[in-house]
Design a protein around this motif. Structure first.
Motif, mmCIF file in Angstrom:
data_model
loop_
_atom_site.group_PDB
_atom_site.id
_atom_site.type_symbol
_atom_site.label_atom_id
_atom_site.label_comp_id
_atom_site.label_asym_id
_atom_site.label_seq_id
_atom_site.Cartn_x
_atom_site.Cartn_y
_atom_site.Cartn_z
ATOM 1 N N MET A 1 -13.754 21.495 -10.827
ATOM 2 C CA MET A 1 -12.788 20.974 -11.761
ATOM 3 C C MET A 1 -13.524 20.290 -12.894
ATOM 4 O O MET A 1 -14.530 19.625 -12.687
ATOM 5 N N LYS A 2 -13.005 20.460 -14.099
ATOM 6 C CA LYS A 2 -13.554 19.791 -15.279
ATOM 7 C C LYS A 2 -12.439 18.982 -15.940
ATOM 8 O O LYS A 2 -11.345 19.490 -16.139
ATOM 9 N N VAL A 3 -12.736 17.743 -16.242
ATOM 10 C CA VAL A 3 -11.757 16.833 -16.833
ATOM 11 C C VAL A 3 -12.235 16.427 -18.225
ATOM 12 O O VAL A 3 -13.408 16.120 -18.422
ATOM 13 N N THR A 4 -11.307 16.421 -19.170
ATOM 14 C CA THR A 4 -11.576 15.887 -20.498
ATOM 15 C C THR A 4 -10.441 14.945 -20.870
ATOM 16 O O THR A 4 -9.335 15.049 -20.317
ATOM 17 N N VAL A 5 -10.721 14.031 -21.768
ATOM 18 C CA VAL A 5 -9.694 13.112 -22.251
ATOM 19 C C VAL A 5 -9.685 13.111 -23.770
ATOM 20 O O VAL A 5 -10.707 13.332 -24.412
ATOM 21 N N ASP A 6 -8.515 12.882 -24.326
ATOM 22 C CA ASP A 6 -8.345 12.768 -25.770
ATOM 23 C C ASP A 6 -8.078 11.296 -26.070
ATOM 24 O O ASP A 6 -6.944 10.825 -25.959
ATOM 25 N N GLN A 7 -9.122 10.577 -26.419
ATOM 26 C CA GLN A 7 -8.985 9.147 -26.652
ATOM 27 C C GLN A 7 -8.068 8.832 -27.829
ATOM 28 O O GLN A 7 -7.428 7.786 -27.839
ATOM 29 N N GLN A 8 -7.973 9.718 -28.793
ATOM 30 C CA GLN A 8 -7.103 9.468 -29.941
ATOM 31 C C GLN A 8 -5.628 9.559 -29.568
ATOM 32 O O GLN A 8 -4.792 8.940 -30.218
ATOM 33 N N SER A 9 -5.307 10.306 -28.518
ATOM 34 C CA SER A 9 -3.912 10.423 -28.070
ATOM 35 C C SER A 9 -3.523 9.325 -27.089
ATOM 36 O O SER A 9 -2.350 9.040 -26.913
ATOM 37 N N CYS A 10 -4.498 8.730 -26.451
ATOM 38 C CA CYS A 10 -4.260 7.736 -25.400
ATOM 39 C C CYS A 10 -3.451 6.550 -25.933
ATOM 40 O O CYS A 10 -3.712 6.045 -27.028
ATOM 41 N N VAL A 11 -2.465 6.117 -25.135
ATOM 42 C CA VAL A 11 -1.650 4.959 -25.499
ATOM 43 C C VAL A 11 -1.940 3.749 -24.611
ATOM 44 O O VAL A 11 -1.204 2.772 -24.620
ATOM 45 N N ALA A 12 -3.011 3.825 -23.825
ATOM 46 C CA ALA A 12 -3.499 2.702 -23.014
ATOM 47 C C ALA A 12 -2.504 2.230 -21.956
ATOM 48 O O ALA A 12 -2.424 1.044 -21.678
ATOM 49 N N SER A 13 -1.781 3.157 -21.354
ATOM 50 C CA SER A 13 -0.820 2.757 -20.327
ATOM 51 C C SER A 13 -1.482 2.404 -19.004
ATOM 52 O O SER A 13 -0.913 1.668 -18.197
ATOM 53 N N GLY A 14 -2.673 2.951 -18.751
ATOM 54 C CA GLY A 14 -3.412 2.621 -17.538
ATOM 55 C C GLY A 14 -3.002 3.389 -16.295
ATOM 56 O O GLY A 14 -3.521 3.118 -15.210
ATOM 57 N N GLN A 15 -2.098 4.330 -16.406
ATOM 58 C CA GLN A 15 -1.661 5.109 -15.243
ATOM 59 C C GLN A 15 -2.830 5.858 -14.604
ATOM 60 O O GLN A 15 -2.915 5.972 -13.384
ATOM 61 N N CYS A 16 -3.738 6.358 -15.424
ATOM 62 C CA CYS A 16 -4.885 7.112 -14.913
ATOM 63 C C CYS A 16 -5.781 6.231 -14.045
ATOM 64 O O CYS A 16 -6.226 6.646 -12.971
ATOM 65 N N VAL A 17 -6.019 5.024 -14.494
ATOM 66 C CA VAL A 17 -6.883 4.108 -13.754
ATOM 67 C C VAL A 17 -6.231 3.708 -12.434
ATOM 68 O O VAL A 17 -6.901 3.625 -11.403
ATOM 69 N N MET A 18 -4.938 3.500 -12.441
ATOM 70 C CA MET A 18 -4.244 3.144 -11.202
ATOM 71 C C MET A 18 -4.241 4.302 -10.204
ATOM 72 O O MET A 18 -4.189 4.078 -9.006
ATOM 73 N N THR A 19 -4.334 5.529 -10.697
ATOM 74 C CA THR A 19 -4.280 6.703 -9.837
ATOM 75 C C THR A 19 -5.668 7.157 -9.389
ATOM 76 O O THR A 19 -5.829 7.586 -8.248
ATOM 77 N N ALA A 20 -6.650 7.066 -10.253
ATOM 78 C CA ALA A 20 -7.998 7.549 -9.936
ATOM 79 C C ALA A 20 -9.041 6.674 -10.628
ATOM 80 O O ALA A 20 -9.685 7.080 -11.593
ATOM 81 N N ASP A 21 -9.218 5.460 -10.120
ATOM 82 C CA ASP A 21 -10.101 4.500 -10.785
ATOM 83 C C ASP A 21 -11.586 4.832 -10.684
ATOM 84 O O ASP A 21 -12.400 4.226 -11.354
ATOM 85 N N ASP A 22 -11.938 5.809 -9.862
ATOM 86 C CA ASP A 22 -13.327 6.232 -9.804
ATOM 87 C C ASP A 22 -13.624 7.341 -10.820
ATOM 88 O O ASP A 22 -14.772 7.691 -11.055
ATOM 89 N N VAL A 23 -12.576 7.864 -11.449
ATOM 90 C CA VAL A 23 -12.721 8.921 -12.448
ATOM 91 C C VAL A 23 -12.422 8.393 -13.853
ATOM 92 O O VAL A 23 -13.037 8.823 -14.821
ATOM 93 N N PHE A 24 -11.491 7.442 -13.952
ATOM 94 C CA PHE A 24 -11.067 6.906 -15.256
ATOM 95 C C PHE A 24 -11.230 5.398 -15.298
ATOM 96 O O PHE A 24 -11.098 4.714 -14.292
ATOM 97 N N ASP A 25 -11.471 4.890 -16.493
ATOM 98 C CA ASP A 25 -11.502 3.452 -16.744
ATOM 99 C C ASP A 25 -10.855 3.229 -18.106
ATOM 100 O O ASP A 25 -10.462 4.188 -18.777
#
Length: 64
Positions: free
Chosen positions: A1-25
């Motif tokens: 699996m390959k993961v990418t993020v679009d920081q310009q689209s991010c609204v800083a809700s933090g859902q990703c960190v709550m779900t997978a804190d070892d992959v996202f910060d």
């Protein structure tokens, strides 16, 4: 699996960190997503896919 993020689209809700804190910060200054692991192990697949699904800005992209 390959993961990418679009920081310009991010609204800083933090859902990703709550779900997978070892992959996202989040950056301290503004809460924007930071990718910690671009190719997480197979045992993280479900959590990473859920993080992508929960992202209100659709800023997380997962490829198999």
């Amino acid at each position: 699996m390959k993961v990418t993020v679009d920081q310009q689209s991010c609204v800083a809700s933090g859902q990703c960190v709550m779900t997978a804190d070892d992959v996202f910060d989040q950056r301290d200054e503004d809460g924007i997503v930071e990718l910690l692991e671009a190719e997480p192990t197979d045992d993280r697949t479900e959590d990473v896919r859920q993080a992508a699904a929960l992202c209100p800005a659709r800023a997380i992209h997962v490829e198999r």
